[in-house]
Enzyme design. Structure first.
Site, PDB file in Angstrom:
ATOM      1  CB  SER A  14       5.460  12.320  33.907  1.00  0.00           C
ATOM      2  OG  SER A  14       6.820  12.472  34.254  1.00  0.00           O
ATOM      3  CG  HIS A  41       7.721  13.016  30.841  1.00  0.00           C
ATOM      4  ND1 HIS A  41       7.255  13.986  31.698  1.00  0.00           N
ATOM      5  CD2 HIS A  41       7.322  13.391  29.598  1.00  0.00           C
ATOM      6  CE1 HIS A  41       6.612  14.905  30.993  1.00  0.00           C
ATOM      7  NE2 HIS A  41       6.639  14.559  29.730  1.00  0.00           N
ATOM      8  CG  ASP A 134       4.887  17.418  28.320  1.00  0.00           C
ATOM      9  OD1 ASP A 134       4.426  18.158  27.425  1.00  0.00           O
ATOM     10  OD2 ASP A 134       5.500  16.363  28.089  1.00  0.00           O
TER      11      ASP A 134
END
Length: 188
Positions: A14, A41, A134
């Site tokens: 991310s 992401h 995540d």
């Protein structure tokens, strides 16, 4: 009929991960026989800008994953914006628009878990910089199914939370400094 799936590396990240990828992809050996899946992401309106950017820096061919793409050694697949990326038992990729996981679609956990179920011991997972949880659950599941697991060294990550969280919920196989990543990938 059983399908022989290629050894596969799934890289998830991310915030702060793009720079790592832009430095990793150019130094991978062109003879790399891994199928590589990248799940980052990103905002849902990015179209193919990410895969285009990575392709300009990668020795290996890069493409945005599409429905029914067949996992191929030496190819880099980028999860498209706003879709979860799943691996089917026949080695094809599936795009899924189900609800967000950890406020993210694509979700790293979803791809790690899907790949673990299908690829098992022929899978490696690398979790990079990021600001939420995540990836940790999927990394844990993948390891339980025989996959090799690694995280970016939190001390070097632009945003340390994601790899650090994974290290609090499990014992990863490797904690990698950025300069060690290409060698680790090629050792797979």
């Amino acid at each position: 009929m059983t399908v022989s799936l290629p050894r596969t590396l799934v890289i998830g990240g991310s915030a702060g991960s793009l720079d790592v990828l832009l430095q990793l992809l150019p130094v991978l050996d062109p003879a790399c026989q891994l199928a590589i899946i990248i799940v980052l992401h990103r905002k849902s309106d990015n179209d193919t800008l990410l895969s285009d950017l990575l392709a300009t820096r990668s020795i290996l061919p890069v493409k945005e994953a599409e429905e029914k793409d067949l996992l191929t050694p030496g190819m880099v697949y980028v999860a498209p914006a706003d879709y979860h990326l799943l691996i089917e038992p026949d080695g094809t990729l599936t795009l899924d628009y189900s609800e967000k996981v950890h406020y993210s679609r694509p979700s790293i956990d979803v791809t790690f878990m899907s790949a673990a179920e299908v690829i098992g011991e022929r899978l490696a997972c690398l979790l990079l910089s990021g600001a939420n949880t995540d990836g940790a659950e999927g990394l844990q599941m993948a390891q339980g199914m025989g996959a090799v697991t690694a995280v970016q060294d939190p001390a070097e990550a632009e945003v340390a939370f994601m790899p650090k969280h994974a290290m609090t919920v499990m014992t990863v196989d490797r904690v990698l400094k950025q300069v060690e990543m290409a060698e680790w990938v090629m050792s797979l």
